[in-house]
Design a protein around this motif. Sequence first.
Motif, PDB file in Angstrom:
ATOM      1  N   UNK A  27       0.822  -1.213   0.000  1.00  0.00           N
ATOM      2  CA  UNK A  27       0.000   0.000   0.000  1.00  0.00           C
ATOM      3  C   UNK A  27       0.854   1.260   0.000  1.00  0.00           C
ATOM      4  N   UNK A  28       1.932   1.257   0.805  1.00  0.00           N
ATOM      5  CA  UNK A  28       2.836   2.411   0.829  1.00  0.00           C
ATOM      6  C   UNK A  28       3.544   2.606  -0.511  1.00  0.00           C
ATOM      7  N   UNK A  29       4.051   1.515  -1.082  1.00  0.00           N
ATOM      8  CA  UNK A  29       4.790   1.635  -2.350  1.00  0.00           C
ATOM      9  C   UNK A  29       3.836   2.080  -3.465  1.00  0.00           C
ATOM     10  N   UNK A  30       2.586   1.583  -3.437  1.00  0.00           N
ATOM     11  CA  UNK A  30       1.570   2.059  -4.394  1.00  0.00           C
ATOM     12  C   UNK A  30       1.452   3.579  -4.331  1.00  0.00           C
ATOM     13  N   UNK A  31       1.433   4.091  -3.095  1.00  0.00           N
ATOM     14  CA  UNK A  31       1.226   5.520  -2.924  1.00  0.00           C
ATOM     15  C   UNK A  31       2.448   6.334  -3.350  1.00  0.00           C
ATOM     16  N   UNK A  32       3.635   5.735  -3.250  1.00  0.00           N
ATOM     17  CA  UNK A  32       4.845   6.432  -3.714  1.00  0.00           C
ATOM     18  C   UNK A  32       4.874   6.460  -5.240  1.00  0.00           C
ATOM     19  N   UNK A  33       4.751   5.276  -5.863  1.00  0.00           N
ATOM     20  CA  UNK A  33       4.908   5.221  -7.332  1.00  0.00           C
ATOM     21  C   UNK A  33       3.680   5.776  -8.068  1.00  0.00           C
ATOM     22  N   UNK A  34       2.535   5.870  -7.363  1.00  0.00           N
ATOM     23  CA  UNK A  34       1.334   6.413  -8.000  1.00  0.00           C
ATOM     24  C   UNK A  34       1.019   7.831  -7.542  1.00  0.00           C
ATOM     25  N   UNK A  35       1.993   8.503  -6.904  1.00  0.00           N
ATOM     26  CA  UNK A  35       1.767   9.835  -6.340  1.00  0.00           C
ATOM     27  C   UNK A  35       1.325  10.839  -7.404  1.00  0.00           C
ATOM     28  N   UNK A  36       0.283  11.620  -7.077  1.00  0.00           N
ATOM     29  CA  UNK A  36      -0.294  12.572  -8.054  1.00  0.00           C
ATOM     30  C   UNK A  36       0.735  13.564  -8.579  1.00  0.00           C
ATOM     31  N   UNK A  37       1.582  14.061  -7.686  1.00  0.00           N
ATOM     32  CA  UNK A  37       2.578  15.061  -8.102  1.00  0.00           C
ATOM     33  C   UNK A  37       3.629  14.471  -9.041  1.00  0.00           C
ATOM     34  N   UNK A  38       3.637  13.141  -9.154  1.00  0.00           N
ATOM     35  CA  UNK A  38       4.603  12.481 -10.046  1.00  0.00           C
ATOM     36  C   UNK A  38       3.932  11.985 -11.326  1.00  0.00           C
ATOM     37  N   UNK A  39       2.702  12.486 -11.581  1.00  0.00           N
ATOM     38  CA  UNK A  39       1.994  12.043 -12.799  1.00  0.00           C
ATOM     39  C   UNK A  39       2.815  12.364 -14.041  1.00  0.00           C
ATOM     40  N   UNK A  40       2.585  11.581 -15.062  1.00  0.00           N
ATOM     41  CA  UNK A  40       3.341  11.694 -16.311  1.00  0.00           C
ATOM     42  C   UNK A  40       3.120  13.053 -16.968  1.00  0.00           C
ATOM     43  N   UNK A  41       4.197  13.689 -17.389  1.00  0.00           N
ATOM     44  CA  UNK A  41       4.119  14.945 -18.138  1.00  0.00           C
ATOM     45  C   UNK A  41       4.877  14.764 -19.439  1.00  0.00           C
ATOM     46  N   UNK A  42       4.539  15.606 -20.424  1.00  0.00           N
ATOM     47  CA  UNK A  42       5.247  15.534 -21.716  1.00  0.00           C
ATOM     48  C   UNK A  42       6.730  15.832 -21.473  1.00  0.00           C
ATOM     49  N   UNK A  43       7.578  14.993 -22.016  1.00  0.00           N
ATOM     50  CA  UNK A  43       9.041  15.170 -21.978  1.00  0.00           C
ATOM     51  C   UNK A  43       9.652  15.151 -20.569  1.00  0.00           C
ATOM     52  N   UNK A  44       8.883  14.692 -19.566  1.00  0.00           N
ATOM     53  CA  UNK A  44       9.447  14.574 -18.218  1.00  0.00           C
ATOM     54  C   UNK A  44       9.250  13.137 -17.733  1.00  0.00           C
ATOM     55  N   UNK A  45      10.359  12.474 -17.439  1.00  0.00           N
ATOM     56  CA  UNK A  45      10.292  11.093 -16.967  1.00  0.00           C
ATOM     57  C   UNK A  45      10.420  11.032 -15.448  1.00  0.00           C
ATOM     58  N   UNK A  46      10.469   9.804 -14.909  1.00  0.00           N
ATOM     59  CA  UNK A  46      10.537   9.612 -13.458  1.00  0.00           C
ATOM     60  C   UNK A  46      11.645   8.627 -13.110  1.00  0.00           C
ATOM     61  N   UNK A  47      12.282   8.880 -11.956  1.00  0.00           N
ATOM     62  CA  UNK A  47      13.314   7.980 -11.446  1.00  0.00           C
ATOM     63  C   UNK A  47      12.984   7.664  -9.994  1.00  0.00           C
ATOM     64  N   UNK A  48      13.249   6.436  -9.581  1.00  0.00           N
ATOM     65  CA  UNK A  48      13.018   6.023  -8.196  1.00  0.00           C
ATOM     66  C   UNK A  48      14.382   5.825  -7.531  1.00  0.00           C
TER      67      UNK A  48
END
Length: 567
Positions: A27-48
């Motif tokens: 549940x915690x990891x879901x909330x980290x990787x699915x965090x709203x502020x980390x939603x996909x944006x054009x030309x911006x990727x994500x790193x953990x």
Amino acid sequence: LGGGGGGGSGGEMAASSRMDVIDAVRGYIDRIVGNKALRKEANVGKVLLLDAFTTQVVSNVYSQTEILEKDFFLVEQVGAVHESMPHLKAAVFVRPTEANITMLVRELADPKFKEYHLFFSNIVTRPLLQRLAEADDHEVVKQVHEMYADFVPVNEDLLSLNLGRSLSGTASPALLSQSVQGVLSVLLSMKVEPRHIRFQKHSQAATQVAHEVQRHIQGDGIYHFTRQEGPLLLILDRMDDPVTPLLSQWTYQAMVHELLGLNNNRVVLKGAPGVREDLHEVVLSSSADKFFAQHRHSNYGELGEAIKGLLQEYQRQTKLNEAITSVEDMQAFMERYPAFRSHSHAVSKHVALMTELSRLIEHCSLMDVSQLEQDLACNDDQSSQQRELVDRLRSPRVKAADKLRLALLYVLRYESTADIQSIKAELSASGIPASKVALVDKVLLHCGQAKRAPGLYGDRGFMSRMARNFQSGLAGVANVYTQHVPLLINTLDMALKGKLKESSFGSVGPQGANSAANSVIVFVVGGVTYEEATKVAEMNASGGVSIVLGGTTIHNSTTFLAELSEL
């Protein structure tokens, strides 16, 4: 600073609900990787970004594929050196330690990523937060949260802190601190405040952990959940039962750990005869492998039948795939193909594991060895057991490690009457090095009658009753291999009935709480075993109780003796 609240489905644990550490952490990891502020944006990727410990936490509940599916371009260790990547947002999940904060301060002074979203696996102290705030000159930190996953979930009712050298109790301040933080994190993730804390009185380690946990609970309102009565928190010491980690095992998860090693859900089969390359390292995970989750507590005989059934189902599916005569058949096959491939790998993995376990059992004469082990653990019959022991110590068919385990089990039971010098002489004569023979004295020094709590070989009516009821499915074999029931189970039975002896168990927290409990969180300083985990799972399955078992580590006989030799 945002608090993480409970993991899993959220909300305080209903009195009747089952505590589930995999669900909470996932549940915690879901909330980290699915965090709203980390939603996909054009030309911006994500790193953990993870540290060494949180890497183990995440990998036990999330696969690499699942993280990629959440659009994470990269997973790496915090502080890794490379060029700037301003097109990536970083989700950081680390323990709130001095070392990690220092690394983050350095990172924030020269940010490699566009933004930082910080998630800590436990409570962050105010001074550490202050250091972070002062370091964020570039204003790249967008949020800070606490996600209480400061432990590694192994089964739904089993967790480990993956701490080495923990048999020394709480000799090191770091070990004490991480044990306490781990227990507090479990309480926060389950959203429960213990109704009472009991601990093994004579154990300095258990006493220290219990008092430190209570001090934290009293000093911070975050630990107070008032909607329902919390579980009993029970702190024990591995040294009170040195027998369980020394025994051969006959249930799937425990056998794999004893004979092959099961570390962070991974088993190394490289070097085993006839194992193909893609099976050199395999994953055995309760959360990702349905067959393993179903059969991890099955004994050797049941397991053989279950794997046979898995193979037959695979053959049935293969026949279906052979019958492709039309475009519709092709389409149906393509839809089935990913599941078929995954099934194919699972079948190969479990067949390879079973083949290697069977080979080792045969090669090491483990059935013969285990019969004497169980007899030594459960029955008083010194003269005949001594004859059998000497017979095994002189046998070329019994491996050196097994000879040592048998000798240790014998001297632990007959410490005051055994001729210990002659046992050591027999071990030396069979070619066992002096450093290993020295473990005979060491086990008595640290786990002998004078050191451990009473009850290891005492009146254990419940345990023998449970042993009789435990049905062994070993084909054509009596229950001789599964007679032993760990001391922990007797202690838990007493705790559930509210009958823990005041002479053996101290208490902190609300007084007068030695009453029956239907939920218990038990933590063993010095480590737990998969045999104990199996018995706890059986108690949970019987209904009416919810028990979570945790420890500083999960031992097999090899790790237990390695740690003992370092004391």
